[in-house]
Design a protein around this motif. Structure first.
Motif, mmCIF file in Angstrom:
data_model
loop_
_atom_site.group_PDB
_atom_site.id
_atom_site.type_symbol
_atom_site.label_atom_id
_atom_site.label_comp_id
_atom_site.label_asym_id
_atom_site.label_seq_id
_atom_site.Cartn_x
_atom_site.Cartn_y
_atom_site.Cartn_z
ATOM 1 N N GLN A 40 -1.072 5.815 -5.430
ATOM 2 C CA GLN A 40 -1.489 6.204 -4.084
ATOM 3 C C GLN A 40 -0.405 7.006 -3.364
ATOM 4 O O GLN A 40 -0.688 7.908 -2.606
ATOM 5 N N ASN A 41 0.865 6.646 -3.636
ATOM 6 C CA ASN A 41 1.980 7.309 -2.960
ATOM 7 C C ASN A 41 3.266 6.976 -3.696
ATOM 8 O O ASN A 41 3.347 5.964 -4.387
ATOM 9 N N GLU A 72 -2.795 1.195 -6.539
ATOM 10 C CA GLU A 72 -4.017 0.435 -6.277
ATOM 11 C C GLU A 72 -4.479 -0.176 -7.588
ATOM 12 O O GLU A 72 -4.685 0.521 -8.578
ATOM 13 N N ARG A 81 -3.536 -3.246 -3.046
ATOM 14 C CA ARG A 81 -2.300 -2.464 -3.044
ATOM 15 C C ARG A 81 -1.180 -3.280 -3.677
ATOM 16 O O ARG A 81 -0.982 -4.446 -3.347
ATOM 17 N N HIS A 91 -0.081 11.479 -6.839
ATOM 18 C CA HIS A 91 -1.217 10.848 -6.157
ATOM 19 C C HIS A 91 -2.482 10.981 -7.009
ATOM 20 O O HIS A 91 -2.799 12.050 -7.503
#
Length: 73
Positions: free
Chosen positions: A26-27, A40, A45, A60
């Motif tokens: 995700q980041n 994820e 998370r 990402h």
């Protein structure tokens, strides 16, 4: 679970053990000599830690796998 206890596997890297889960990046947050990856896993998370040299390979939306030892969960 502590981020440094999670191994992030990319490019179909092999890993043994029952604790292997699919994840999506995700980041990635760079913190000097390492990076924190926000992942994820099954709509949850999770944070994993990678060396700065390996973290640049994470992007990402990328599909990865994570592994961890049972006693760290």
């Amino acid at each position: 679970m502590r981020p440094e206890r999670i191994s992030i596997l990319t490019d179909g890297a092999a890993s043994e053990g029952p604790n292997r889960l699919s994840a999506t990046v995700q980041n990635t947050i760079y913190l000097g000599d390492h990076a924190l990856a926000v992942l994820e896993v099954a709509a949850t998370r999770v944070h994993g830690q990678a060396s700065a040299g390996r973290a640049w390979k994470l992007s990402h939306g990328q599909s990865v796998s994570i592994t961890f030892r049972p006693k760290t969960a």
